[in-house]
Design a protein around this motif. Structure first.
Motif, PDB file in Angstrom:
ATOM      1  N   TRP A 202       0.301  -1.146   0.017  1.00  0.00           N
ATOM      2  CA  TRP A 202       0.257   0.093  -0.328  1.00  0.00           C
ATOM      3  C   TRP A 202       0.494   1.425  -0.394  1.00  0.00           C
ATOM      4  N   LEU A 203       2.412   0.630  -0.151  1.00  0.00           N
ATOM      5  CA  LEU A 203       2.672   2.427   0.519  1.00  0.00           C
ATOM      6  C   LEU A 203       3.058   3.003  -1.279  1.00  0.00           C
ATOM      7  N   ALA A 204       2.640   2.099  -2.210  1.00  0.00           N
ATOM      8  CA  ALA A 204       3.676   2.237  -3.767  1.00  0.00           C
ATOM      9  C   ALA A 204       1.517   2.626  -4.613  1.00  0.00           C
ATOM     10  N   GLU A 205       1.091   3.233  -3.367  1.00  0.00           N
ATOM     11  CA  GLU A 205      -0.592   3.493  -3.785  1.00  0.00           C
ATOM     12  C   GLU A 205      -0.810   4.690  -4.742  1.00  0.00           C
ATOM     13  N   GLU A 206      -2.076   5.259  -5.624  1.00  0.00           N
ATOM     14  CA  GLU A 206      -1.984   6.349  -5.912  1.00  0.00           C
ATOM     15  C   GLU A 206      -0.936   6.487  -7.202  1.00  0.00           C
ATOM     16  N   ILE A 207      -0.094   6.215  -7.928  1.00  0.00           N
ATOM     17  CA  ILE A 207       1.232   6.000  -8.351  1.00  0.00           C
ATOM     18  C   ILE A 207       1.175   7.502  -9.202  1.00  0.00           C
ATOM     19  N   PRO A 208       1.440   8.590  -9.309  1.00  0.00           N
ATOM     20  CA  PRO A 208       1.238   9.763  -9.838  1.00  0.00           C
ATOM     21  C   PRO A 208       2.705  10.135 -11.427  1.00  0.00           C
ATOM     22  N   GLY A 209       1.485   9.534 -12.403  1.00  0.00           N
ATOM     23  CA  GLY A 209       2.203   9.640 -14.261  1.00  0.00           C
ATOM     24  C   GLY A 209       3.284   8.473 -13.649  1.00  0.00           C
ATOM     25  N   GLY A 210       3.058   7.249 -13.317  1.00  0.00           N
ATOM     26  CA  GLY A 210       3.580   6.166 -13.417  1.00  0.00           C
ATOM     27  C   GLY A 210       4.995   6.554 -12.241  1.00  0.00           C
ATOM     28  N   LEU A 211       5.027   7.136 -11.906  1.00  0.00           N
ATOM     29  CA  LEU A 211       6.335   7.414 -10.389  1.00  0.00           C
ATOM     30  C   LEU A 211       5.748   7.299  -8.941  1.00  0.00           C
ATOM     31  N   PRO A 212       6.070   6.499  -8.149  1.00  0.00           N
ATOM     32  CA  PRO A 212       5.697   5.965  -7.176  1.00  0.00           C
ATOM     33  C   PRO A 212       6.389   6.594  -6.445  1.00  0.00           C
ATOM     34  N   ASN A 213       5.237   7.299  -5.092  1.00  0.00           N
ATOM     35  CA  ASN A 213       4.971   8.067  -4.490  1.00  0.00           C
ATOM     36  C   ASN A 213       5.803   7.818  -2.826  1.00  0.00           C
ATOM     37  N   GLN A 214       5.872   6.595  -2.611  1.00  0.00           N
ATOM     38  CA  GLN A 214       7.087   5.996  -1.724  1.00  0.00           C
ATOM     39  C   GLN A 214       8.711   5.884  -2.145  1.00  0.00           C
ATOM     40  N   LEU A 215       9.642   6.375  -2.005  1.00  0.00           N
ATOM     41  CA  LEU A 215      10.376   6.033  -2.573  1.00  0.00           C
ATOM     42  C   LEU A 215      11.493   6.411  -1.218  1.00  0.00           C
ATOM     43  N   PRO A 216      12.570   5.043  -2.065  1.00  0.00           N
ATOM     44  CA  PRO A 216      13.314   4.295  -0.219  1.00  0.00           C
ATOM     45  C   PRO A 216      14.228   5.868   0.092  1.00  0.00           C
ATOM     46  N   PRO A 217      14.496   6.129   1.401  1.00  0.00           N
ATOM     47  CA  PRO A 217      14.615   4.509   2.507  1.00  0.00           C
ATOM     48  C   PRO A 217      13.006   3.828   3.281  1.00  0.00           C
ATOM     49  N   TYR A 218      12.624   2.631   3.379  1.00  0.00           N
ATOM     50  CA  TYR A 218      11.397   2.190   4.129  1.00  0.00           C
ATOM     51  C   TYR A 218      12.251   1.809   5.412  1.00  0.00           C
ATOM     52  N   VAL A 219      11.067   2.343   6.404  1.00  0.00           N
ATOM     53  CA  VAL A 219      11.487   2.681   7.631  1.00  0.00           C
ATOM     54  C   VAL A 219      10.698   1.292   7.813  1.00  0.00           C
ATOM     55  N   THR A 220      11.221   0.253   9.218  1.00  0.00           N
ATOM     56  CA  THR A 220      10.679  -0.231  10.162  1.00  0.00           C
ATOM     57  C   THR A 220      10.761   0.375  12.003  1.00  0.00           C
ATOM     58  N   ASP A 221       9.681   0.094  11.820  1.00  0.00           N
ATOM     59  CA  ASP A 221       9.567   0.415  13.985  1.00  0.00           C
ATOM     60  C   ASP A 221       9.097  -0.284  14.492  1.00  0.00           C
ATOM     61  N   GLY A 222       9.117  -0.391  15.544  1.00  0.00           N
ATOM     62  CA  GLY A 222       8.664  -0.696  16.815  1.00  0.00           C
ATOM     63  C   GLY A 222       7.811  -2.404  16.633  1.00  0.00           C
ATOM     64  N   PRO A 223       8.106  -3.251  16.631  1.00  0.00           N
ATOM     65  CA  PRO A 223       7.617  -4.235  16.259  1.00  0.00           C
ATOM     66  C   PRO A 223       6.697  -4.503  17.814  1.00  0.00           C
ATOM     67  N   GLN A 224       4.985  -5.590  17.750  1.00  0.00           N
ATOM     68  CA  GLN A 224       5.342  -6.047  18.824  1.00  0.00           C
ATOM     69  C   GLN A 224       4.365  -6.667  18.089  1.00  0.00           C
ATOM     70  N   LEU A 225       4.750  -8.306  19.050  1.00  0.00           N
ATOM     71  CA  LEU A 225       3.733 -10.205  18.608  1.00  0.00           C
ATOM     72  C   LEU A 225       2.665  -9.975  19.202  1.00  0.00           C
ATOM     73  N   HIS A 226       2.274 -10.102  18.816  1.00  0.00           N
ATOM     74  CA  HIS A 226       0.218 -11.061  19.113  1.00  0.00           C
ATOM     75  C   HIS A 226      -0.054 -12.298  18.880  1.00  0.00           C
ATOM     76  N   ARG A 227      -1.051 -13.257  19.450  1.00  0.00           N
ATOM     77  CA  ARG A 227      -1.367 -14.460  19.467  1.00  0.00           C
ATOM     78  C   ARG A 227      -3.186 -13.789  19.030  1.00  0.00           C
ATOM     79  N   THR A 228      -3.403 -14.422  17.856  1.00  0.00           N
ATOM     80  CA  THR A 228      -4.538 -14.279  17.559  1.00  0.00           C
ATOM     81  C   THR A 228      -5.474 -15.159  17.403  1.00  0.00           C
ATOM     82  N   PRO A 229      -6.814 -15.154  18.074  1.00  0.00           N
ATOM     83  CA  PRO A 229      -8.002 -16.108  18.495  1.00  0.00           C
ATOM     84  C   PRO A 229      -8.079 -16.877  17.901  1.00  0.00           C
TER      85      PRO A 229
END
Length: 333
Positions: A202-229
């Motif tokens: 979804w970071l590359a959605e709504e691409i204007p004129g064929g160019l991605p609106n999200q270029l590197p860097p790509y940030v990863t922050d704040g993991p937290q794990l949880h077991r679903t039902p």
């Protein structure tokens, strides 16, 4: 105190059933704690509405021969083996790490990486004081620039640290996991790659004129794990939409709270990315259960001068959804 009056970043809540008290951990802020120094403080509440003034439970400078005394980011406290373990991220800008080699992005950012990683400290009390277990190095491999380590215990009882590997070293930030020894301070084996920031399509959605609106860097922050039902494994994590990078390496733009799931229920994945849960410059959230068994998410907003925000959540299969914003508790805004 009420949440609108409480400076906090990267909030982490422990709901202690024995005392019916919520402990909200965050980085030390001398303006409210009255104590100078890099470390961790905790607010307490019985109802998520009224909170005590914070108490400092960890100070880096008080640890003998510790490898770094800056940072103090993303503190978490976990009960393990009858004791309480604090994870928090420290760094030392005077200890450089290798610049990443050229890859598909080239090397567009000449911001040097330096030693950064999550330390492990232990106490017999949720109120500390916490003492670092190994003052000589961070818990993840010290040649990696990492942050935001969190605890995950797999169904066999094996503890892991899951952490973000910084875009400053990888350009496309990653989530990784490494097995921990029973003291939670030593690692076993090599890191395991889970996913990379650009996997969130979804970071590359709504691409204007064929160019991605999200270029590197790509940030990863704040993991937290949880077991679903349904037995899946869920990871909350945060990133930036349409980000920009300042000369000091600081990110700006749309900070968002998103998540991924492993339908296999295993830390190894494969991990499926889901659409963001909350935008509006919000993120670094975690899930906990209230004493009346409501699933709650706490996160911070905005990124600068942050305050805690609360959301009631629900699972639909392995998907996580916002039920309602709890402005009655967090004061709105």
């Amino acid at each position: 105190m009420r949440l609108p009056d409480m400076p906090l970043h990267d909030p982490f809540v422990v709901a202690d059933n024995r005392t019916r008290t919520y402990y909200l951990y965050t980085s030390n802020n001398p303006s409210v704690s009255g104590v100078d120094g890099t470390g961790t403080m905790v607010y307490r509440s019985n109802d998520l509405r009224n909170w005590t003034r914070p108490v400092v439970v960890f100070l880096a400078a008080e640890q003998e021969e510790i490898w770094a005394t800056d940072g103090g980011w993303a503190p978490e406290v976990h009960e393990w083996g009858g004791r309480y373990y604090l994870f928090t991220t420290l760094h030392d800008q005077n200890r450089p790490l290798p610049v990443p080699p050229p890859n598909q992005w080239g090397t567009p950012f000449q911001i040097p990486a330096y030693m950064r990683g999550t330390i492990t400290a232990v106490s017999s009390s949720l109120l500390g004081p916490f003492t670092v277990v190994d003052p000589s190095r961070p818990t993840p491999p010290e040649n990696l620039m990492t942050l935001d380590g969190t605890l995950y215990v797999d169904p066999s009882g094996q503890p892991w640290m899951v952490y973000a590997h910084e875009w400053l070293q990888t350009i496309d930030g990653t989530m990784e996991a490494i097995r921990l020894a029973p003291d939670l301070a030593r690692t076993i084996g090599e890191p395991l790659f889970l996913f990379k920031g650009s996997d969130a399509s979804w970071l590359a959605e709504e691409i204007p004129g064929g160019l991605p609106n999200q270029l590197p860097p790509y940030v990863t922050d704040g993991p937290q794990l949880h077991r679903t039902p349904d037995g899946s494994l869920l990871m909350l994590w945060s990133t930036y939409e349409k980000n920009t990078v300042g000369p000091d390496g600081a990110m700006s733009g749309g900070y968002v709270q998103t998540y991924a799931t492993s339908a296999s229920g295993d830390i190894t994945g494969p991990w499926q990315q889901h659409r963001p849960l909350v935008r509006e410059d919000s993120g670094h959230g975690m899930l906990f259960h209230t004493f009346d068994d409501r699933l709650m998410m706490v996160l911070h907003r905005p990124f600068d001068n942050a305050r805690g925000k609360l959301y009631e959540m629900e699972f639909v299969g392995h998907e996580l959804r916002v039920l309602r914003r709890r402005a009655d508790l967090d004061g709105g805004g």
